[in-house]
Structure formats: structure tokens, C-alpha cells
Design an enzyme around this catalytic site. Structure first.
Site, short mmCIF file in Angstrom:
data_model
loop_
_atom_site.label_atom_id
_atom_site.label_comp_id
_atom_site.label_asym_id
_atom_site.label_seq_id
_atom_site.Cartn_x
_atom_site.Cartn_y
_atom_site.Cartn_z
N GLY A 154 0.83 -1.31 -0.03
CA GLY A 154 0.03 0.14 -0.01
C GLY A 154 0.93 1.17 -0.10
O GLY A 154 0.11 2.36 0.10
N TRP B 131 2.58 2.96 -2.48
CA TRP B 131 2.00 3.70 -3.40
C TRP B 131 0.74 4.45 -3.48
O TRP B 131 0.57 5.61 -3.71
CB TRP B 131 2.25 3.00 -4.91
CG TRP B 131 3.80 2.64 -5.10
CD1 TRP B 131 5.01 2.53 -4.65
CD2 TRP B 131 4.02 2.33 -6.75
NE1 TRP B 131 5.78 2.28 -5.50
CE2 TRP B 131 5.57 2.27 -6.52
CE3 TRP B 131 3.41 2.58 -7.85
CZ2 TRP B 131 6.34 2.17 -7.80
CZ3 TRP B 131 4.06 2.23 -8.97
CH2 TRP B 131 5.61 2.24 -9.02
N ASP C 56 -5.53 -5.44 -5.71
CA ASP C 56 -4.41 -6.61 -5.37
C ASP C 56 -5.27 -8.12 -5.09
O ASP C 56 -6.51 -8.04 -5.04
CB ASP C 56 -3.75 -6.45 -4.23
CG ASP C 56 -2.53 -7.08 -4.17
OD1 ASP C 56 -1.45 -6.49 -4.54
OD2 ASP C 56 -2.35 -8.40 -3.80
N ASP D 182 -8.24 -9.56 -9.40
CA ASP D 182 -7.23 -9.98 -10.32
C ASP D 182 -7.43 -9.25 -11.86
O ASP D 182 -8.50 -9.35 -12.30
CB ASP D 182 -7.35 -11.47 -10.76
CG ASP D 182 -6.33 -12.10 -11.75
OD1 ASP D 182 -5.63 -11.26 -12.18
OD2 ASP D 182 -6.39 -13.36 -12.00
N ASP E 216 3.61 -1.28 -9.47
CA ASP E 216 4.86 -1.87 -8.69
C ASP E 216 4.93 -3.44 -8.57
O ASP E 216 5.98 -3.69 -7.71
CB ASP E 216 5.10 -1.32 -7.59
CG ASP E 216 6.46 -1.34 -6.75
OD1 ASP E 216 7.69 -1.34 -7.74
OD2 ASP E 216 6.80 -1.63 -5.68
N LYS F 55 6.94 -0.93 -13.29
CA LYS F 55 8.34 -1.59 -12.95
C LYS F 55 8.59 -2.61 -13.90
O LYS F 55 7.65 -3.28 -14.28
CB LYS F 55 8.27 -2.31 -11.32
CG LYS F 55 9.70 -2.97 -11.22
CD LYS F 55 9.73 -3.28 -9.62
CE LYS F 55 9.06 -4.28 -9.16
NZ LYS F 55 8.90 -4.22 -7.62
#
EC number: 2.1.1.166
Length: 240
Positions: free
Chosen positions: A85, A87, A113, A129, A153, A193
Site C-alpha cells: 500500500g 504507492w 490486489d 485479479d 509496482d 516496474k
């Protein structure tokens, strides 16, 4: 003994920081000991604890936003794979989701998530998902429209094989990009990322087709011995 800030060194050698050393315990692998020692001596880990962030990763998005300015007041943000959490915490403050700055526009933050998360004030968190068939429609419904920023991320579970891990995270990043294409507003931003390793070409090509500018950067908070970097794609083109 670890010296406290401002303590005096009476040995005459000058003041210096002392690192915490971790002994190898029975049953603990050497790699685990090294990881623990690195964590205990990481200045970003210490800052995160002091400043209330859920992890050192918060400083990566802070540094990226300081450079590219995509988390502006009023922005609508989707954080993919948002656990734990950090971000989301940064985004809440920067887009003014709690309306702490009454003279600025109020934004919103939606995090998804696979695992359930502890609540974050100012963020709407859902267990979802993002690669499910109707995930993009569900997110737009929760937001009441499209997003200005999609950020990720996420990293796939490590296999211990560098090239395999690289391919996995590139595939994950590509999936996040296609999700972003479905939920981003015209002119929006995608941040994700990736791991350096040679397979980024197709991802870069894909993003350059849909965004006016694609930048690759390794923020200071990203460990120098890590192959991770971040792609920041701005100026989303809804139609090509």
C-alpha cells in the site's frame, strides 16, 4: 552500541554511522542473513518507518512523481498489485484524495490486489485479479469513469533464474499496459516496474505506439544492485 544522531565521539576520530550487523542463526540461510542486514541498514526502510509508509517502495513513486509530475491534485489513479500500500499512500496525498488542500481539486485512488489489504484513508481498495476478463469494466464502474494514471509496482514471484524472472515481469508489465489502454483517459500516464534483461523491446514498441513519450528511469530509492527500473509513459493516445 549504535550512536544516536548528534552524539559526540570522544575518540577523536570524528563521528561516523555504525552499521547493524546480523549474525547467522541456525536454520537461516546466508542469503537471508544478508537480506536482513541490508534491511536494517537501509536508510529508506528507516525513513518509511519514521514517516508512516508501508514500505521503502513509497519513495520510488515519490521520486518518479517529483520528476514527471503525474500525481497532481484532482487526478484519478489506479494502482495495480497495490499491496502493501505504499504507492497508494503517496498517491492519496499528492492527488488530494482526502481534500486536505481545500483550494485544490480532489482526486481519487483505487487500488487492486489479489490479496486483502488493511484500509488506507482516502483510497478505495479491492481484492481483484486485474487480468480477469471483466476487470477493466469493474474498475471503471468503481471509479465512475476512466483514470488519469495507471501505475504498477508488481513483480512476479522469483524463480531464482534471472532470465526467467525477467521474462515473467515483462509479461506482467505488458498485461498491465493492455489494462491501462482500456481504462486510461486521453493524455493519461502509465508507470510500471520492469527488470532489465534484454526482452524489453516489444514492450517499448507497444508503449511508443500508444503514448507520446516513453521514459526509462532508475530512481534513487531503487537499490543499485537491483536490475529493476521503471517505465513512465505519458500522453496516452486512446485512438491510433
Amino acid at each position: 552500541m549504535v550512536k544516536k544522531p548528534g552524539s559526540q565521539n570522544t575518540s577523536g576520530r570524528g563521528q561516523r554511522d555504525l552499521k547493524v550487523k546480523v549474525k547467522t542463526a541456525r536454520g537461516r540461510k546466508l542469503s537471508s542473513t544478508r537480506w536482513l542486514q541490508r534491511q536494517l541498514n537501509d536508510p529508506y526502510v528507516k525513513r518509511a518507518r519514521t514517516e508512516g509508509y508501508r514500505g521503502r517502495a513509497a519513495y520510488k513513486i515519490l521520486e518518479l512523481d517529483d520528476r514527471f509530475r503525474f500525481l497532481v491534485p484532482g487526478a484519478r489513479v489506479v494502482d495495480l498489485g497495490c499491496a502493501p500500500g505504499g504507492w497508494c499512500q503517496v498517491a492519496v496525498k499528492r492527488v488530494n484524495a482526502l481534500r486536505e488542500r481545500t483550494s485544490k481539486a480532489q482526486g481519487s485512488v483505487l487500488g487492486v490486489d489479489l490479496q486483502e489489504m488493511e484500509p488506507i484513508a482516502g483510497a478505495d481498495l479491492y481484492q481483484l485479479d486485474f487480468m480477469a476478463d471483466d476487470a477493466d469494466q469493474q474498475v471503471r464502474a468503481w471509479m465512475g469513469g476512466k483514470a488519469d494514471v495507471v501505475m504498477s509496482d508488481m513483480a512476479a514471484s522469483s524463480s531464482g533464474h534471472k532470465q526467467t524472472d525477467h521474462l515473467r515481469i515483462i509479461a506482467l508489465c505488458e498485461a498491465a499496459a493492455y489494462f491501462a489502454f482500456d481504462v486510461l483517459e486521453e493524455g493519461g500516464t502509465f508507470v510500471a516496474k520492469v527488470l532489465a534483461g534484454g526482452a524489453e523491446g516489444e514492450l517499448q514498441k507497444l508503449l511508443k505506439q500508444r503514448f507520446t513519450k516513453v521514459s526509462n528511469i532508475k530512481p534513487p530509492a531503487s537499490r543499485q544492485d537491483s536490475s529493476e527500473k521503471f517505465v513512465v509513459a505519458t500522453g496516452f493516445r486512446a485512438e491510433i
